[in-house]
Design a protein around this motif. Structure first.
Motif, PDB file in Angstrom:
ATOM      1  N   PHE A 173       1.031  -1.312  -0.056  1.00  0.00           N
ATOM      2  CA  PHE A 173      -0.032  -0.001  -0.063  1.00  0.00           C
ATOM      3  C   PHE A 173       0.913   1.255   0.068  1.00  0.00           C
ATOM      4  CE2 PHE A 173      -2.578  -3.290   1.794  1.00  0.00           C
ATOM      5  CZ  PHE A 173      -3.939  -2.900   1.554  1.00  0.00           C
ATOM      6  N   LEU A 174       0.655   2.244  -0.881  1.00  0.00           N
ATOM      7  CA  LEU A 174       1.577   3.268  -0.927  1.00  0.00           C
ATOM      8  C   LEU A 174       1.001   4.378   0.062  1.00  0.00           C
ATOM      9  CD1 LEU A 174       1.745   4.023  -4.839  1.00  0.00           C
ATOM     10  CD2 LEU A 174       3.514   3.909  -3.421  1.00  0.00           C
ATOM     11  N   LEU A 175       2.066   4.747   0.669  1.00  0.00           N
ATOM     12  CA  LEU A 175       1.807   5.679   1.766  1.00  0.00           C
ATOM     13  C   LEU A 175       2.008   7.015   1.554  1.00  0.00           C
ATOM     14  CD1 LEU A 175       3.212   3.574   4.714  1.00  0.00           C
ATOM     15  CD2 LEU A 175       0.695   3.669   3.910  1.00  0.00           C
ATOM     16  N   ASN A 176       1.109   8.336   2.226  1.00  0.00           N
ATOM     17  CA  ASN A 176       1.462   9.600   2.208  1.00  0.00           C
ATOM     18  C   ASN A 176       1.336  10.258   3.422  1.00  0.00           C
ATOM     19  OD1 ASN A 176       1.705  12.490   1.814  1.00  0.00           O
ATOM     20  ND2 ASN A 176       0.470  12.376   0.107  1.00  0.00           N
ATOM     21  N   CYS A 187      -8.417   1.223  -2.173  1.00  0.00           N
ATOM     22  CA  CYS A 187      -8.754   0.247  -2.916  1.00  0.00           C
ATOM     23  C   CYS A 187      -8.091  -1.121  -2.403  1.00  0.00           C
ATOM     24  CB  CYS A 187      -8.415   0.099  -4.372  1.00  0.00           C
ATOM     25  SG  CYS A 187      -9.302   1.750  -5.032  1.00  0.00           S
ATOM     26  N   GLY A 188      -7.919  -1.039  -1.015  1.00  0.00           N
ATOM     27  CA  GLY A 188      -7.292  -2.393  -0.310  1.00  0.00           C
ATOM     28  C   GLY A 188      -7.994  -3.738  -0.632  1.00  0.00           C
ATOM     29  N   PHE A 189      -9.409  -3.893  -0.476  1.00  0.00           N
ATOM     30  CA  PHE A 189     -10.390  -4.776  -0.705  1.00  0.00           C
ATOM     31  C   PHE A 189     -10.278  -5.119  -2.262  1.00  0.00           C
ATOM     32  CE2 PHE A 189     -12.661  -3.572   3.320  1.00  0.00           C
ATOM     33  CZ  PHE A 189     -12.592  -4.904   3.710  1.00  0.00           C
ATOM     34  N   SER A 190     -10.080  -4.295  -3.163  1.00  0.00           N
ATOM     35  CA  SER A 190      -9.709  -4.619  -4.445  1.00  0.00           C
ATOM     36  C   SER A 190      -8.467  -5.405  -4.709  1.00  0.00           C
ATOM     37  CB  SER A 190      -9.901  -3.310  -5.410  1.00  0.00           C
ATOM     38  OG  SER A 190      -9.787  -3.497  -6.575  1.00  0.00           O
ATOM     39  N   LEU A 191      -7.401  -4.746  -3.910  1.00  0.00           N
ATOM     40  CA  LEU A 191      -6.103  -5.395  -4.209  1.00  0.00           C
ATOM     41  C   LEU A 191      -6.401  -7.030  -4.009  1.00  0.00           C
ATOM     42  CD1 LEU A 191      -3.697  -2.798  -2.466  1.00  0.00           C
ATOM     43  CD2 LEU A 191      -4.099  -3.203  -5.033  1.00  0.00           C
ATOM     44  N   PHE A 192      -6.923  -7.170  -2.815  1.00  0.00           N
ATOM     45  CA  PHE A 192      -7.173  -8.636  -2.126  1.00  0.00           C
ATOM     46  C   PHE A 192      -8.023  -9.373  -3.153  1.00  0.00           C
ATOM     47  CE2 PHE A 192      -4.426  -6.898   0.912  1.00  0.00           C
ATOM     48  CZ  PHE A 192      -3.649  -7.973   1.395  1.00  0.00           C
ATOM     49  N   ASN A 225      -1.604   1.581  -6.486  1.00  0.00           N
ATOM     50  CA  ASN A 225      -1.455   0.550  -5.520  1.00  0.00           C
ATOM     51  C   ASN A 225      -1.533  -0.777  -6.290  1.00  0.00           C
ATOM     52  OD1 ASN A 225      -0.890   1.591  -3.031  1.00  0.00           O
ATOM     53  ND2 ASN A 225      -3.010   1.500  -2.305  1.00  0.00           N
ATOM     54  N   HIS A 226      -2.505  -0.904  -7.291  1.00  0.00           N
ATOM     55  CA  HIS A 226      -2.765  -2.149  -8.188  1.00  0.00           C
ATOM     56  C   HIS A 226      -1.572  -2.331  -8.985  1.00  0.00           C
ATOM     57  CE1 HIS A 226      -6.677  -1.895  -6.914  1.00  0.00           C
ATOM     58  NE2 HIS A 226      -6.870  -3.118  -7.693  1.00  0.00           N
ATOM     59  N   SER A 240      -3.215  -7.109 -12.418  1.00  0.00           N
ATOM     60  CA  SER A 240      -3.975  -6.478 -13.741  1.00  0.00           C
ATOM     61  C   SER A 240      -5.203  -5.731 -13.435  1.00  0.00           C
ATOM     62  CB  SER A 240      -4.291  -7.781 -14.379  1.00  0.00           C
ATOM     63  OG  SER A 240      -5.475  -7.711 -15.513  1.00  0.00           O
ATOM     64  N   MET A 241      -5.511  -4.814 -14.012  1.00  0.00           N
ATOM     65  CA  MET A 241      -6.455  -3.872 -13.890  1.00  0.00           C
ATOM     66  C   MET A 241      -7.597  -4.139 -14.880  1.00  0.00           C
ATOM     67  SD  MET A 241      -5.244  -0.264 -12.327  1.00  0.00           S
ATOM     68  CE  MET A 241      -3.644   0.054 -13.108  1.00  0.00           C
ATOM     69  N   GLN A 242      -7.459  -5.118 -15.652  1.00  0.00           N
ATOM     70  CA  GLN A 242      -8.477  -5.791 -16.437  1.00  0.00           C
ATOM     71  C   GLN A 242      -9.684  -5.682 -15.809  1.00  0.00           C
ATOM     72  OE1 GLN A 242      -7.634  -9.001 -18.863  1.00  0.00           O
ATOM     73  NE2 GLN A 242      -9.405  -8.789 -20.259  1.00  0.00           N
ATOM     74  N   ASN A 243     -11.045  -5.092 -16.053  1.00  0.00           N
ATOM     75  CA  ASN A 243     -12.292  -5.326 -15.876  1.00  0.00           C
ATOM     76  C   ASN A 243     -12.080  -4.904 -14.361  1.00  0.00           C
ATOM     77  OD1 ASN A 243     -13.347  -6.604 -18.041  1.00  0.00           O
ATOM     78  ND2 ASN A 243     -12.557  -8.524 -17.238  1.00  0.00           N
ATOM     79  N   ILE A 244     -11.340  -3.882 -13.990  1.00  0.00           N
ATOM     80  CA  ILE A 244     -11.277  -3.334 -12.607  1.00  0.00           C
ATOM     81  C   ILE A 244     -11.938  -1.648 -12.736  1.00  0.00           C
ATOM     82  CG2 ILE A 244     -10.313  -2.285 -10.440  1.00  0.00           C
ATOM     83  CD1 ILE A 244      -8.599  -4.953 -10.702  1.00  0.00           C
ATOM     84  N   SER A 245     -12.992  -1.359 -12.289  1.00  0.00           N
ATOM     85  CA  SER A 245     -13.449   0.057 -12.336  1.00  0.00           C
ATOM     86  C   SER A 245     -13.238   0.997 -11.214  1.00  0.00           C
ATOM     87  CB  SER A 245     -14.882   0.204 -12.951  1.00  0.00           C
ATOM     88  OG  SER A 245     -15.115  -0.591 -13.817  1.00  0.00           O
TER      89      SER A 245
END
Length: 296
Positions: A105-108, A144-149, A174-175, A181-186
């Motif tokens: 996870f990228l942090l700022n 988008c942490g849940f999306s990553l997992f 983060n992806h 892959s960000m295919q089919n991720i919106s």
């Protein structure tokens, strides 16, 4: 002060590059230290205070000594009430990341919320376990942490929705850094309560994640708006869909969350305990996480 040191050392056993909360004073876990948290982020020791604390100097001296025998090279102190970040020791190298089960996870550190919440890690692991070939709706997606997992677990399609374009942009990055892959991720920067028609057009969803803030000015008030989202769910899911929902209001318990779903024809499957390094899992102040399905 020695109590803090004892807990930090205890929680540092088998510590590695993965994120771990070493001390959690929030939620009245430790009397006298309710306003601080201390995290291990690889080689960074990150202290947050939620108000001015009289023992700051003594705390930093204690942590300086602790670092002589720990893996940490950098000590950061952040005052959440002023959003001021101090580099007490070492240097802050960019990009900084928190690592959870090998996902980055990228942090700022300049932001009030740095881009990662560790207390919900068990819920993300659960989503990874059930995501294979599923269509996932991730509401209040933040970074988008849940999306990553979900993608790491083989989800075939994911829709992330959040009001913040900046948070979703960080989610895309983060992806990328995880080479997912960000295919089919919106990524939809939208007000969820004003987007029901758009959400419905992509239904049905096999998994719906609802991880809202307690209050988001102009877009969401938990006690007024949560029930609207739950009432909408039957229109976008099927009988086997899984709903993962959270409640982050310290003054409300599982009974409140359960009743919201039961009133709309759902049954509870299970509670998912927050990360054990975050206070007592039985504490009302802790994050509440549960899963639900439509009543058969």
């Amino acid at each position: 002060m020695q109590q803090i040191l004892k807990i930090i050392k205890q929680n540092s056993k088998n510590l590695n590059h993965e994120f771990r909360r070493l001390f959690h004073g929030r939620g009245k876990c430790y009397e006298g230290y309710e306003d601080i948290t201390i995290d291990s982020i690889d080689t960074i020791l990150f202290v947050q205070s939620y108000k001015e604390i009289a023992y700051k100097r003594a705390l930093l001296e204690l942590l300086h000594e602790f670092m002589k025998t720990s893996r940490h090279q950098t000590l950061l102190f952040k005052n959440r009430s002023t959003n001021q970040l101090e580099i007490i020791q070492g240097e802050l190298k960019e990009p900084a990341v928190a690592i959870e089960n090998e996902i980055k996870f990228l942090l700022n550190f300049s932001n009030k919320n740095i881009g990662y919440f560790g207390d919900i890690s068990k819920a993300r692991a659960y989503i990874k376990e059930i995501a294979k070939d599923k269509k996932v709706l991730n509401l209040f997606a933040y970074t988008c942490g849940f999306s990553l997992f979900a993608r790491a677990g083989g989800a075939r399609e994911i829709i992330n929705i959040d009001m913040s374009k900046g948070a979703l942009s960080r989610g895309m990055k983060n992806h990328a850094i995880n080479k997912l892959s960000m295919q089919n991720i919106s990524f939809w920067p939208r007000n969820i309560l004003k987007s029901f028609a758009k959400i419905k057009a992509k239904a049905p969803y096999d998994i719906v994640i609802i991880d809202p803030p307690t209050f988001q000015k102009g877009s969401f008030e938990l006690e007024k708006d949560y029930q609207k989202i739950i009432a909408f769910l039957p229109k976008i899911i099927h009988k086997n869909s899984i709903i993962l929902a959270t409640l982050n209001a310290p003054y409300l318990g599982y009974d409140y969350l359960d009743n919201l779903f039961i009133q709309q024809g759902f049954v509870k499957i299970q509670n998912i305990n927050p990360n054990p390094y975050y206070c007592n899992k039985k504490s009302k102040e802790a994050l509440k996480i549960a899963t639900f399905q439509l009543s058969q």
